[in-house]
Design a protein around this motif. Structure first.
Motif, short mmCIF file in Angstrom:
data_model
loop_
_atom_site.label_atom_id
_atom_site.label_comp_id
_atom_site.label_asym_id
_atom_site.label_seq_id
_atom_site.Cartn_x
_atom_site.Cartn_y
_atom_site.Cartn_z
N VAL A 124 0.55 -1.27 -0.47
CA VAL A 124 0.48 -0.42 0.31
C VAL A 124 0.81 1.53 -0.21
O VAL A 124 1.91 0.95 0.62
CB VAL A 124 -0.57 0.50 1.06
CG1 VAL A 124 -2.21 -1.09 0.85
CG2 VAL A 124 -0.04 -0.08 2.37
N PRO A 125 0.59 2.77 -1.22
CA PRO A 125 1.37 3.69 -0.65
C PRO A 125 1.60 3.92 0.23
O PRO A 125 1.11 3.98 1.94
CB PRO A 125 0.71 4.49 -1.14
CG PRO A 125 -0.78 3.79 -1.47
CD PRO A 125 -0.79 2.69 -0.58
N MET A 188 -1.85 1.73 -12.48
CA MET A 188 -1.08 1.91 -11.18
C MET A 188 -2.13 0.78 -10.24
O MET A 188 -3.74 1.80 -10.70
CB MET A 188 -1.15 3.33 -11.38
CG MET A 188 -0.42 3.19 -9.58
SD MET A 188 0.17 4.99 -8.76
CE MET A 188 1.29 4.79 -9.43
N GLY A 192 -3.26 2.84 -5.44
CA GLY A 192 -2.04 3.95 -5.55
C GLY A 192 -2.60 4.09 -6.74
O GLY A 192 -2.11 5.90 -7.20
N VAL A 195 -4.81 7.07 -5.39
CA VAL A 195 -4.36 7.62 -5.05
C VAL A 195 -4.17 9.35 -6.49
O VAL A 195 -4.64 10.23 -6.10
CB VAL A 195 -2.94 7.95 -4.54
CG1 VAL A 195 -2.25 9.22 -4.15
CG2 VAL A 195 -2.93 6.77 -3.06
N GLU A 224 3.41 1.77 -13.76
CA GLU A 224 4.18 1.75 -13.46
C GLU A 224 4.17 -0.33 -13.38
O GLU A 224 3.40 -0.82 -14.09
CB GLU A 224 4.14 1.92 -11.42
CG GLU A 224 2.60 1.55 -11.28
CD GLU A 224 2.64 0.07 -11.12
OE1 GLU A 224 3.68 -0.80 -10.37
OE2 GLU A 224 1.86 -1.20 -11.93
N HIS A 249 4.03 3.54 -3.73
CA HIS A 249 3.06 2.70 -4.12
C HIS A 249 2.79 2.02 -3.67
O HIS A 249 1.83 0.85 -2.81
CB HIS A 249 1.96 3.31 -5.36
CG HIS A 249 2.98 2.84 -6.52
ND1 HIS A 249 4.11 3.13 -6.59
CD2 HIS A 249 2.44 1.59 -7.25
CE1 HIS A 249 4.55 2.49 -7.29
NE2 HIS A 249 3.71 1.35 -8.72
N GLU A 250 3.84 1.20 -4.17
CA GLU A 250 4.89 -0.19 -3.37
C GLU A 250 5.55 -0.42 -3.08
O GLU A 250 7.12 -0.36 -4.49
CB GLU A 250 4.91 -0.84 -5.26
CG GLU A 250 2.60 -0.75 -5.51
CD GLU A 250 2.95 -1.88 -6.76
OE1 GLU A 250 3.70 -2.70 -7.43
OE2 GLU A 250 1.90 -1.80 -7.05
N LEU A 320 1.42 12.79 -2.82
CA LEU A 320 0.72 12.40 -3.14
C LEU A 320 0.42 11.20 -1.05
O LEU A 320 -0.53 10.11 -1.07
CB LEU A 320 1.50 10.99 -3.07
CG LEU A 320 1.94 11.53 -4.46
CD1 LEU A 320 3.04 10.58 -5.32
CD2 LEU A 320 0.66 11.14 -5.58
N SER A 324 -2.65 9.45 -0.09
CA SER A 324 -2.66 8.73 0.53
C SER A 324 -2.94 8.04 1.66
O SER A 324 -4.28 6.83 2.19
CB SER A 324 -1.09 8.01 0.29
OG SER A 324 -0.66 7.43 -0.91
#
Length: 369
Positions: A124-125, A188, A192, A195, A224, A249-250, A320, A324
Motif C-alpha cells: 500500500v502507498p 497503477m 496507488g 491516490v 508502473e 505506491h509499492e 501523494l 495516501s
C-alpha cells in the motif's frame, strides 16, 4: 464470481479432496528430474498472472513448481500455465477458488475490486518495506488475517516471492509539478491508482502483458510495473524515457501463492510442509535476486538506453503522501474485517518504523555520504 463459501469451508468428502488434488493427471508437467516414489503422484495445475518466464514473478512461479516437485521426490507435480494459457491473467483468483486450478501465483492487489483489503498483502502507498512486510505477515498476525480474508472463497494464501521496492513508473513526459497529473492516463493498480485518481489522473486497469502495447499506442501516458530488471524485460524504455522514483505506491513487492482449500487440505502433512517451506524460501531467494538484478539493470538503462531517472517533484510527493493517508484510512470504513486488517498493518508500521529509521536509514545515510 459471487462472494460465496466453497466446499472448502465445511466438511468435504474424501472423494472431493482426491478429485481436486489429483486433477490434471496425465498432463505434461514442468518439473526437474526427481527420484521416483512408490507413493501416488498428485498432479496440480498452477495458473499465473505473468507472461511466461517474466524476470521476477514469472521466474518465481516456475521455480516454485520445480522445487515442490524436487523436494517431494515427484509426489506433487505442478504444471504451470502462464497468463492467458488457461485463464486470463486477472482471473487467477477465481480459477483457484472454483477448482479450475489447484494453485495460482499472482499479486493480491489484483483482487481489490472483490476483496478491498487484499491490497495490504502486496503493498500500500507509503506502507511497509519488504522485510517489514514479511515481519508483519509472519510475526505480527498478518497471515491469520490474510487467511480469514480469503476463507469465504475457499482459497488459502501464502507469501511466495518478492520483487522488492518498486519504482514509481515510466512517463512519456517529464513531471514538473502537481498540475501535470491532471488528466494523466496511468496504469497503477492497488490503492496507488486511487491516490492518482484523487489527484486528477485517470488510472487504467491493465494486466502486465498488455502494458507495453498500451504505452506504445498512447492508450496510457505512463505505467508502473516493478523494478528495473522486470521493467527492462517488458521494454518500457523503448517508448518512455522518464523513470520516476520513489515507488510510493509499492514499497514492497510480495507475490502470493493461492491454493484451493480443498486441494491443499487433501495433501498429506509432509507435502503441506514442503509447499509452505518452498514458498518461504522463494521469498528470500527472489528478493535477493531482484535486488541484484535491479541494481545492474538500472545502470544499463541509464548508460545503454538513455533513460533519465527522475524524483517526483516535492509538491507531487507531498500530495501523494497526504492523499495516501486518506485512501488507506478509507478501506477501514468498508467492513469490520477490512478495519482489522488496516489496524494491524498500521500498528506494525508504527512498531517497526522507529527501528527501521535507527537501524537502516541512519546507517545508509552514514555509509553513502
Amino acid at each position: 464470481m459471487t462472494n460465496k463459501k466453497t466446499s472448502g469451508q465445511g466438511a468435504v468428502t474424501r472423494r472431493r479432496m482426491l478429485a481436486l488434488s489429483a486433477a490434471g493427471a496425465g498432463a505434461g508437467l514442468a518439473a526437474p528430474a526427481v527420484a521416483q516414489s512408490t507413493q501416488p503422484t498428485i498432479e496440480w495445475k498452477m495458473v499465473t498472472s505473468w507472461p511466461k518466464d517474466l524476470p521476477g514473478p514469472g521466474i518465481t512461479a516456475q521455480r516454485i513448481a520445480d522445487q515442490i516437485a524436487l523436494m517431494s521426490s515427484g509426489r506433487l507435480r505442478i504444471r504451470l500455465f502462464a497468463a492467458g494459457e488457461l485463464v486470463p491473467p486477472l482471473e487467477v483468483f477465481d480459477a483457484v477458488s472454483s477448482g479450475t486450478a489447484q494453485m495460482g501465483h499472482s499479486a493480491s492487489f489484483f483482487w481489490q475490486g472483490k476483496i478491498p483489503a487484499s491490497v495490504f498483502f502486496t503493498a500500500v502507498p507509503f506502507g511497509l518495506l519488504p522485510l517489514e512486510h514479511i515481519t508483519w505477515v509472519e510475526q505480527g498476525g498478518g497471515q491469520a488475517l490474510w487467511d480469514e480474508l480469503y476463507a469465504p472463497f475457499g482459497v488459502r494464501p501464502l507469501m511466495a516471492g518478492n520483487t522488492g521496492v518498486q519504482m514509481g513508473g515510466w512517463f512519456k513526459k517529464e513531471l514538473t509539478g502537481l498540475d501535470d497529473l491532471k488528466g494523466l492516463k496511468i496504469r497503477m493498480p492497488g490503492l496507488g491508482g486511487e491516490v492518482m485518481r484523487r489527484l486528477g489522473a485517470t488510472p487504467v486497469s491493465l494486466p502486465p502483458g498488455e502494458l507495453f502495447g498500451a504505452l506504445q499506442s498512447g492508450l496510457i501516458d505512463a505505467t508502473e510495473f516493478l523494478g528495473p530488471w522486470s521493467d527492462t524485460a517488458m521494454g518500457f524504455h523503448k517508448v518512455a524515457k522518464f523513470y520516476y522514483a520513489p515507488g510510493f505506491h509499492e514499497p514492497n513487492g510480495t507475490g502470493e501463492a493461492l491454493f484451493n482449500t480443498v486441494a491443499f487440505e487433501g495433501l498429506p502433512d509432509d507435502l503441506k510442509a514442503i509447499v509452505r517451506d518452498v514458498c518461504r524460501a522463494e521469498n528470500a531467494r527472489s528478493l535477493a535476486e531482484s535486488e541484484w538484478m535491479n541494481a545492474g539493470q538500472l545502470a544499463a538503462l541509464q548508460q545503454d538506453h538513455g533513460v533519465q531517472i527522475r524524483i517526483f517533484p516535492k509538491d507531487v510527493l507531498d500530495a501523494l503522501r497526504s492523499t495516501s493517508e486518506d485512501v488507506v484510512a478509507s478501506v477501514a470504513q468498508l467492513d469490520p474485517l477490512s478495519a482489522r486488517v488496516v489496524e494491524s498493518f498500521q500498528q506494525a508500521r508504527a512498531r517497526l518504523a522507529p527501528w527501521s529509521r535507527l537501524s537502516t536509514r541512519l546507517y545508509l545515510d552514514a555509509r553513502d555520504q
